[in-house]
Design a protein around this motif. Structure first.
Motif, PDB file in Angstrom:
ATOM      1  N   LEU A   1      -9.407 -21.748 -38.208  1.00 33.44           N
ATOM      2  CA  LEU A   1     -10.114 -20.916 -37.770  1.00 33.44           C
ATOM      3  C   LEU A   1     -10.892 -20.700 -36.381  1.00 33.44           C
ATOM      4  O   LEU A   1     -11.228 -19.543 -35.757  1.00 33.44           O
ATOM      5  CB  LEU A   1     -11.327 -20.943 -38.971  1.00 33.44           C
ATOM      6  CG  LEU A   1     -10.981 -20.834 -40.355  1.00 33.44           C
ATOM      7  CD1 LEU A   1     -12.168 -20.898 -41.381  1.00 33.44           C
ATOM      8  CD2 LEU A   1     -10.297 -19.324 -40.533  1.00 33.44           C
ATOM      9  N   ILE A   2     -11.456 -21.777 -35.956  1.00 34.03           N
ATOM     10  CA  ILE A   2     -11.983 -21.945 -34.717  1.00 34.03           C
ATOM     11  C   ILE A   2     -11.164 -21.279 -33.629  1.00 34.03           C
ATOM     12  O   ILE A   2     -10.064 -21.804 -33.457  1.00 34.03           O
ATOM     13  CB  ILE A   2     -12.660 -23.201 -34.191  1.00 34.03           C
ATOM     14  CG1 ILE A   2     -13.743 -23.657 -35.231  1.00 34.03           C
ATOM     15  CG2 ILE A   2     -12.922 -23.522 -32.902  1.00 34.03           C
ATOM     16  CD1 ILE A   2     -14.190 -24.927 -35.002  1.00 34.03           C
ATOM     17  N   GLY A   3     -11.488 -20.366 -32.993  1.00 34.95           N
ATOM     18  CA  GLY A   3     -10.766 -19.838 -31.673  1.00 34.95           C
ATOM     19  C   GLY A   3     -10.134 -18.614 -32.198  1.00 34.95           C
ATOM     20  O   GLY A   3      -9.374 -18.138 -31.177  1.00 34.95           O
ATOM     21  N   THR A   4     -10.291 -18.025 -33.300  1.00 38.28           N
ATOM     22  CA  THR A   4      -9.611 -16.884 -33.750  1.00 38.28           C
ATOM     23  C   THR A   4     -10.460 -15.950 -34.232  1.00 38.28           C
ATOM     24  O   THR A   4     -11.683 -16.110 -34.505  1.00 38.28           O
ATOM     25  CB  THR A   4      -8.713 -17.128 -35.187  1.00 38.28           C
ATOM     26  OG1 THR A   4      -9.485 -17.681 -36.229  1.00 38.28           O
ATOM     27  CG2 THR A   4      -7.838 -18.021 -34.601  1.00 38.28           C
ATOM     28  N   ASP A   5     -10.135 -14.604 -33.911  1.00 37.52           N
ATOM     29  CA  ASP A   5     -11.251 -13.340 -34.490  1.00 37.52           C
ATOM     30  C   ASP A   5     -11.340 -13.296 -36.114  1.00 37.52           C
ATOM     31  O   ASP A   5     -10.473 -13.497 -36.715  1.00 37.52           O
ATOM     32  CB  ASP A   5     -10.407 -12.075 -34.025  1.00 37.52           C
ATOM     33  CG  ASP A   5     -10.847 -12.084 -32.523  1.00 37.52           C
ATOM     34  OD1 ASP A   5     -11.584 -12.565 -31.712  1.00 37.52           O
ATOM     35  OD2 ASP A   5      -9.947 -10.933 -31.860  1.00 37.52           O
ATOM     36  N   ARG A   6     -12.609 -13.481 -36.192  1.00 38.06           N
ATOM     37  CA  ARG A   6     -12.933 -13.382 -37.795  1.00 38.06           C
ATOM     38  C   ARG A   6     -14.180 -12.119 -37.971  1.00 38.06           C
ATOM     39  O   ARG A   6     -14.869 -12.068 -36.910  1.00 38.06           O
ATOM     40  CB  ARG A   6     -13.446 -14.737 -38.287  1.00 38.06           C
ATOM     41  CG  ARG A   6     -12.580 -15.692 -38.239  1.00 38.06           C
ATOM     42  CD  ARG A   6     -11.472 -15.432 -39.428  1.00 38.06           C
ATOM     43  NE  ARG A   6     -10.421 -16.236 -38.917  1.00 38.06           N
ATOM     44  CZ  ARG A   6      -9.353 -16.151 -39.700  1.00 38.06           C
ATOM     45  NH1 ARG A   6      -9.261 -15.654 -40.891  1.00 38.06           N
ATOM     46  NH2 ARG A   6      -8.034 -16.831 -39.363  1.00 38.06           N
ATOM     47  N   PRO A   7     -13.897 -11.468 -38.818  1.00 37.91           N
ATOM     48  CA  PRO A   7     -15.129 -10.438 -39.203  1.00 37.91           C
ATOM     49  C   PRO A   7     -16.343 -10.994 -39.432  1.00 37.91           C
ATOM     50  O   PRO A   7     -16.510 -11.940 -40.173  1.00 37.91           O
ATOM     51  CB  PRO A   7     -14.375  -9.498 -40.262  1.00 37.91           C
ATOM     52  CG  PRO A   7     -13.443 -10.234 -41.062  1.00 37.91           C
ATOM     53  CD  PRO A   7     -12.883 -11.275 -39.827  1.00 37.91           C
TER      54      PRO A   7
END
Length: 715
Positions: free
Chosen positions: A190-196
């Motif tokens: 998850l870290i380093g990726t776009d999340r809403p």
């Protein structure tokens, strides 16, 4: 029962018993969506029997993204699915929720991710370890054989699997790991990726809870008549006409003015308008803006106290060319969309508050002292805030103090909602300090900078507040930060600071000292490079030492992004500026047009190095938002004082925000990095105005020595 009270008790009824405290969820409907169940391995994580993971966020959410960023850190180490994540604001509790960079519970200095990076990851890792241990015990298999992925705990050999919720009760009975291992960066999902963002839906559909949404039984709304000039006090008042207004119940004098209590906001406003107050102007500020600037300019000319010095500034005496400039920066209001407000309720020798507290570590003891209560008997529920830009992190805790004084002056138990109108906020002080920079620098015959001096004159933000201890008897570095520790090799240099006294209250403003130092440094440097016949980008790169890799990285990246080929192309001007603030490196290039003698920014390119990018979506949003905020201020905004000392602005008609038609196209590139994450809430602001001014000078020849762009232009 009041609506908000019902919602809150609903959460408590199904919540985790081991939490140190709970607060309102961020949406009215979130009570049903928040985690329900017994598993609360630490103060930050609550896992319900419904598989929902709720993260208690110790940093106030005011649009800058900590709900999402800190929940991402927990979800990463927990190996949760993003769809099961929720966030709630943590209550005032300095022991559990202190900012590790500051030692108190406070959101500021763009430190939310930086200070929480390992803390929140450890919290998630501990919860994961306990779930795995519970599954291993229940299934009779080695814990090392169990995997966790996207919220599912599984054992391949037996085919057993479970969600978090089914294991939560068993996990809650296990010991909490003291120092659980965390993932290597190459294993991040998850870290380093776009999340809403977790709060987007509630803010979009209107269910998000702000202070104005809080209603308590029999609550009175309170507006305070504050002095019309800074330093004035109440000499007396006549409340006859105010009490005659239907709905007004009482009028009380408090230390900050005269408070009008009413059954609704409109009645409180009418009552305050009808109130007659006699103000004692003995200690009031009566100078105009021009008079203040003259005194600041004179102080800067005297040189101030030396706060940084390198080499021998007498090198200027032999310079082939010496340039000088004086920059003037006005007071600035923060102007958040939601003006200040707070709800306080007294009863049973206890107090409870609901508001967007940015500094619970000071607000809580301040309220306790005013009310004569033990600090543990004052509960602060930290709600969402509709913007802040520094406005709610008050070193004097003045909003919390005023709310407490309102409750105390009422002389009875009850609930009171303190409301500041837009006019109260714009006229009410706690501004970005008025500042004067006086610069001079010399070039040798080859165009090299041989000496640099910058003297800054302004008020201390910390002086006279609970934060004054940070000074330790020395100068206030927040007043001139960004003018010292520059990466450029100038030869000899001296930075001076002249501390000014002024009854106008001041406060940190988004990016604090960098708001003005970046402008003075980067525009004056541009003039020096132009005088030496050097390119603005290459000239900056040539001034950097060999070990300035991150500085060089953002400058080179933004030049590449913008296709830099000089300061003027056709009818457009281009300017560059670089700053390091809050340990984050940012360079921006601005494209500008001349529209009838006024600057219009059409495009901005931004390169940012903030270490590990926890959520690139949030980082880009903060850079874009900072650019828009800085541009609106550079174009339009100032707080000015009339002859006699009254603030001339009051609302968005004379303190305008950036219009959508003025917002440029923005492109942001995040430099790949494995360094620890640093701040992003503020660093996008400082480079915009100097890059804009540099582009404008290149295009038109006009040098902008005073902000906003409506004044101070020198051809």
């Amino acid at each position: 029962m009041a609506r908000i009270q019902t919602t809150r008790r609903g959460v408590l009824a199904g919540g985790a018993g081991l939490l140190l405290g709970l607060t309102l969820p961020f949406g009215r409907g979130m009570a049903q969506q928040a985690a329900t169940g017994p598993f609360a391995p630490n103060a930050f994580v609550r896992i319900g029997t419904d598989d929902v993971v709720t993260v208690m966020i110790k940093h106030i959410e005011m649009g800058q993204g900590p709900y999402t960023g800190l929940a991402t850190l927990v979800a990463e180490e927990l190996d949760a699915d993003w769809s099961q994540m929720r966030a709630e604001g943590a209550p005032a509790d300095g022991q559990a929720y202190a900012n590790l960079a500051m030692g108190v519970q406070l959101t500021g200095g763009s430190t939310a991710i930086a200070n929480s990076f390992m803390q929140m990851r450890k919290a998630g890792a501990a919860a994961r370890a306990m779930l795995v241990a519970a599954a291993a015990e229940e299934w009779g298999v080695p814990a090392a054989e169990i995997t966790v992925k996207a919220g599912v705990v599984a054992h391949e050999g037996t085919g057993r699997s479970s969600g978090f919720g089914a294991l939560s009760q068993a996990a809650s009975r296990l010991p909490v790991p003291e120092d659980p291992p965390v993932k290597a960066a190459e294993d991040f999902v998850l870290i380093g990726t776009d999340r809403p963002k977790l709060d987007t839906v509630a803010k979009s559909n209107g269910s998000a809870q702000f202070t104005m949404d809080v209603y308590r039984d029999n609550m009175l709304t309170v507006l305070v008549a504050h002095p019309p000039k800074f330093g004035a006090t109440v000499a007396g008042f006549d409340d006859g006409d105010a009490l005659a207004v239907p709905g007004v119940e009482m009028v009380r004098q408090i230390p900050s003015g005269v408070a009008v209590y009413a059954t609704n906001t409109f009645a409180a406003m009418k009552g305050r308008n009808a109130l007659k107050v006699d103000w004692d102007m003995t200690g009031a500020e009566t100078r105009s803006t021009a008079q203040m600037f003259d005194s600041y300019s004179a102080a800067a000319a005297e040189g101030g106290q030396t706060v940084e010095e390198t080499g021998d500034l007498s090198a200027l005496d032999g310079a082939a060319q010496v340039l000088e400039a004086e920059y003037r920066f006005p007071f600035l209001a923060h102007a958040p969309m939601e003006p200040l407000d707070a709800v306080i309720e007294l009863g049973g020798e206890r107090a409870e508050m609901w508001f967007g507290s940015q500094f619970p570590g000071l607000d809580q003891p301040t309220v306790a002292e005013i009310l004569g209560l033990p600090q543990d008997d004052v509960k602060i529920n930290v709600l969402l805030a509709g913007g802040s830009f520094g406005r709610r992190a008050q070193g004097t805790a003045h909003l919390a103090a005023e709310a407490a004084e309102v409750a105390k002056a009422a002389g009875r138990d009850g609930a009171f909602k303190l409301v500041w109108t837009r006019e109260d906020d714009v006229k009410g002080g706690h501004y970005r300090p008025m500042t004067v920079h006086r610069l001079r620098a010399g070039l040798d015959a080859d165009g090299n900078i041989v000496g640099w001096e910058n003297v800054v004159a302004n008020q201390s933000i910390l002086r006279g507040t609970a934060m004054e201890m940070m000074l330790q008897g020395g100068p206030d570095a927040t007043s001139y930060e960004g003018s010292t520790n520059l990466p450029y090799q100038f030869g000899a240099s001296r930075i001076g600071w002249a501390e000014m006294e002024n009854p106008v209250s001041v406060l940190w403003w988004r990016s604090v000292g960098h708001t003005h130092t970046a402008y003075a440094v980067e525009t004056f440097l541009d003039e020096l490079l132009a005088a030496a016949g050097k390119d603005p980008v290459q000239g900056r790169l040539d001034l950097l030492p060999g070990d300035a890799a991150r500085e060089r990285g953002v400058i080179e990246k933004v030049a590449e992004m913008s296709g830099w080929s000089g300061s003027v192309r056709g009818d457009k001007g281009y300017g560059v500026a670089y700053t390091k603030s809050f340990n984050t490196y940012v360079a921006e290039v601005v494209e500008i047009e001349d529209r009838g003698g006024s600057p219009h920014v059409t495009r901005v390119w931004c390169a940012v190095d903030c270490g590990i990018a926890v959520n690139p979506n949030v980082i880009r949003a903060q850079m874009e938002g900072g650019i828009g905020y800085a541009l609106g201020t550079a174009l339009h905004d100032r707080i000015s004082f009339s002859p006699g000392g009254e603030v001339e602005q009051s609302n968005f008609d004379d303190y305008p925000m950036l219009r959508i038609s003025e917002m440029p196209q923005v492109e942001v590139e995040i430099i790949q990095s494995d360094a620890d994450p640093t701040g992003v809430g503020e660093p996008g602001v400082p480079p915009l105005a100097p890059a804009m001014a540099n582009a404008w000078r290149a295009l038109t020849g006009n040098r902008q020595y005073e902000l906003p762009f409506g004044g101070g232009s020198v051809a």
